[in-house]
Write an enzyme that holds these catalytic residues in place. Structure first.
Site, PDB file in Angstrom:
ATOM      1  N   LEU B  70       0.976  -1.178   0.106  1.00 24.54           N
ATOM      2  CA  LEU B  70       0.523   0.489   0.473  1.00 24.54           C
ATOM      3  C   LEU B  70       0.924   1.304   0.039  1.00 24.54           C
ATOM      4  CD1 LEU B  70      -3.001  -1.062   2.610  1.00 24.54           C
ATOM      5  CD2 LEU B  70      -2.327  -0.849  -0.256  1.00 24.54           C
ATOM      6  N   ASP B 313      -1.378  -8.828  -6.000  1.00 19.81           N
ATOM      7  CA  ASP B 313       0.003  -8.392  -6.027  1.00 19.81           C
ATOM      8  C   ASP B 313       0.437  -7.127  -6.304  1.00 19.81           C
ATOM      9  OD1 ASP B 313       2.169  -8.997  -4.887  1.00 19.81           O
ATOM     10  OD2 ASP B 313       2.633 -10.038  -7.198  1.00 19.81           O
TER      11      ASP B 313
END
Lengths: 318, 430
Positions: B70, B313
């Site tokens: 993130l 991913d």
């Protein structure tokens, strides 16, 4: 490789690699190079073809002979040459490669001659140049070194005249060699009868057979009846893990001696892109023998590089 | 939220599809207090505050993504937790697992608390479930306080992409995790084979002159890991398989009854090493894109169920970290915006039912994360994804919700697009 090497009219624009270049273009380079060499005394005269053009030698990897022959080639064509020492002034100051290139382009560079330690660097740089700027790859990582291969082809043609019947052996550190890759593409396009690579399994890259070569791990078997022997040096600077036990054992198995050379054709020539390591990949007595054409390769390199420069700057017929 | 009454809502007229039960019908979904309270007819005392017309749309459980990175700290922030959790939510994801190899590495309680604080504003968007590091600094030398970290909210432990070279430490780590019945998320990768590589080792890597990562690197590591799983009895989830042999080995392990599951990154099911042939850094990923043979085997593994989860991913990267020479570029694809549409494309190409597809991208990943999984049954938490299955569109930078555009799927044509995401019965966005 997609050919960003060509412009919209199919003319050679950048010289990045031999892969994908047609037969006639390789011959054109050889023929053009030949026009720069005086047939009588083999000297190269200065010509005004690139007068007013600026050539930047950008070497991100140490080199003396390649950079010097490019410099000489550009000077014989009457270009202005700037040698940019990337070791001291490059990205070490934090500048990105593209920013650096745009700065140099703003200095009215017409042609970059680039050597870089990373494969694909020449391709990357060519993609980021403005449309009028040209590039010659002077070696990128383990990918290609096309002008070296062309000067080797010039040398082979000089001594053997015709490519088609030839058997050529490339001996040594194939794994790390950009020269070998370019030579294989060139020899294959020029239609030689057979290309062999000779090396221990640890120096043989995966899938090399798919490039149209035969793999040998025994020197004498590999040299049998070949017309051209190209020796490569061990590239210690690129070796990252245990690949060979010692230089001594390597020389015992793969070093080119007169005895080993007896297996080749009687008139086989011995080539080497340099720098040579006597007693590692090749015996001194072979280097110094008339079979070796290593210094002639260097001389021909100037004319071949002149030809490529003149052609891609659009100032010579293609 | 406190005592504030949560919105009561009805999703009206959609095709409701539950991969858990196989339920598939056009009906209404009634939601109150964050939970599904009825399907079909509304309960007698139920009055919806709002009715969402989802006719011609499909209602499925919210997507569960087993791996998305993130944010990364760097001088040029590549993306941040707010932008990426929002992007995930806008793309139908309601639960997202992030690996521990962020900065700071989640190997101590302070780092985990920092992540939880940073995520504070995102809790309304999705369930963010971190993995804890298995060894300190992922260095493969000392164990982390994995019991403590999992009690604090981590859903498993992992050494991420850093292989533990010391087999004794590795065995100890697995045994220690097994003590507390923790799931270990393992990236099978040998510490030395292909260590300096950046593409699949093959004839193509030889032509490109790029250092290869052989399939052997994954296969050797997986073979060792499976023996250790058998010995230690640890519950193991194998992450981002990339080779045909891995699929076979996982199938054999499952047949033996070992507690192992596996996932694959969605891009591995569409791209191959050939996409690297022009040194395209958008296709620089880890593990590397492999040959068509491996891709086909991975697809079969997904279809057969040996690979029970597909993840995005997601790895956002700044333009500068991609606009460079291949080997120097950062690996990863910004994948959230293509997650559902590519998954739908996969189902179409594999002739796989949506029931099976949503098992792979919702139900089974939730089970791997050991999250409650009630599907769309009454009483289940109303974490839902609604999509228009007929919407035809192509991925464009301007439409992407992730802060970064590093994707090779730009301009790909898709059919199917997320229209609504509900978390805990609340619409994440209108």
């Amino acid at each position: 490789m997609p050919n960003i090497q060509f412009d919209a009219d199919g003319r050679l624009k950048h010289f990045i690699g031999i892969e994908g270049l047609p037969h006639h273009l390789l011959f054109k380079i050889l023929d053009t190079a030949q026009t720069f060499i005086n047939p009588v005394d083999h000297t190269i005269q200065k010509v005004p073809i690139l007068r007013g053009k600026t050539v930047f030698n950008l070497f991100f990897e140490p080199s003396t002979r390649t950079r010097t022959t490019f410099e000489l080639a550009a000077k014989r064509l009457s270009a202005d040459v700037v040698n940019f020492n990337m070791e001291s002034s490059s990205n070490k100051k934090g500048e990105s490669l593209t920013d650096l290139l745009h700065n140099l382009e703003a200095m009215y560079a017409d042609l970059f001659v680039v050597r870089h330690h990373q494969s694909g660097a020449a391709y990357f740089i060519a993609q980021h140049l403005s449309p009028q700027t040209r590039l010659i790859n002077a070696g990128d990582g383990q990918h290609e070194h096309p002008t070296q291969a062309m000067l080797d082809m010039y040398t082979i043609r000089h001594y053997k005249h015709d490519f088609v019947p030839l058997k050529v052996a490339i001996v040594g550190d194939i794994f790390h060699s950009r020269v070998a890759r370019s030579q294989i593409y060139a020899l294959s396009t020029l239609g030689v009868a057979e290309i062999r690579v000779i090396c221990p399994k640890t120096l043989s890259p995966v899938g090399i057979e798919s490039m149209g070569v035969k793999r040998y791990h025994d020197l004498t078997a590999g040299l049998k009846n070949v017309d051209v022997v190209i020796m490569l040096r061990l590239q210690y600077e690129r070796m990252t893990s245990a690949l060979l036990p010692s230089e001594c054992e390597y020389f015992r198995c793969y070093g080119l001696t007169h005895k080993a050379l007896e297996h080749a054709a009687k008139d086989a020539i011995v080539m080497h892109p340099g720098p040579i390591n006597r007693g590692v990949e090749i015996a001194s007595s072979v280097v110094d023998s008339p079979r070796a054409v290593i210094l002639q390769q260097v001389s021909f390199g100037i004319a071949v590089r002149m030809a490529v420069m003149a052609m891609i700057l659009g100032l010579y017929e293609q | 939220m406190g005592c504030e009454r949560m919105e009561r809502m009805t999703l009206s007229g959609g095709r409701v599809l539950d991969p858990l039960t196989g339920f598939d019908a056009i009906t209404d979904v009634h939601i109150a207090n964050g939970k599904i309270i009825a399907l079909g007819d509304k309960p007698a005392d139920f009055i919806a505050d709002s009715v969402l017309d989802v006719r011609q749309q499909v209602v499925v459980p919210g997507l569960v993504d087993l791996c998305a990175r993130l944010w990364e700290n760097s001088t040029q922030q590549k993306a941040h937790i707010c932008s990426e959790t929002r992007a995930a939510s806008l793309n139908g994801i309601t639960t997202l697992c992030c690996p521990p190899d962020m900065q700071p590495i989640i190997d101590n309680s302070a780092a985990l608390e920092l992540l939880q604080q940073r995520n504070h504003r995102s809790v309304l968007l999705l369930n963010l479930l971190p993995l804890a590091a298995l060894t300190k600094e992922l260095a493969g030398e000392h164990l982390t306080e994995m019991y403590t970290l999992t009690r604090m909210g981590c859903v498993g432990v992992s050494n991420a992409q850093m292989p533990v070279a010391n087999s004794q430490v590795w065995k100890n780590a697995l045994e220690y995790a097994a003590t507390y019945d923790l799931t270990v998320f393992i990236y099978p990768r040998d510490a030395w084979l292909g260590r300096d590589g950046c593409v699949h080792e093959s004839a193509l890597s030889t032509r490109l002159g790029l250092r290869g990562i052989p399939a052997l690197s994954e296969n050797v590591a997986l073979a060792r890991d499976l023996l250790l799983v058998e010995q230690t009895g640890v519950r193991a989830h194998f992450c981002r398989l990339s080779t045909a042999q891995s699929v076979d080995m996982i199938a054999q392990a499952q047949a033996k009854g070992l507690p192992v599951t596996a996932d694959v990154a969605l891009h591995q099911l569409f791209l191959t090493e050939n996409d690297n042939r022009h040194y395209d850094t958008a296709c620089h990923v880890y593990p590397p894109l492999r040959s068509d043979r491996h891709k086909t085997a991975l697809r079969q593994g997904v279809k057969s169920g040996v690979i029970s989860a597909i993840c995005s991913d997601h790895q956002p990267q700044s333009p500068d970290s991609k606009a460079c020479i291949y080997a120097e570029s950062s690996p990863g694809i910004s994948a959230l915006d293509s997650f559902l549409p590519l998954s739908l494309k996969l189902a179409a190409e594999l002739n796989m039912s949506w029931h099976d597809l949503f098992q792979r991208i919702s139900q089974q990943p939730a089970q791997i994360l050991r999250q409650p999984c009630l599907g769309l049954n009454v009483g289940a938490q109303a974490d839902l994804c609604v999509f228009d299955p007929e919407a035809v569109w192509s991925l464009q930078k301007a439409d992407m919700h992730s802060m970064r555009y590093n994707t090779p799927f730009l301009s790909w044509e898709f059919k199917g697009r997320v229209t609504h995401t509900l978390l805990n019965g609340q619409r994440s966005f209108a």
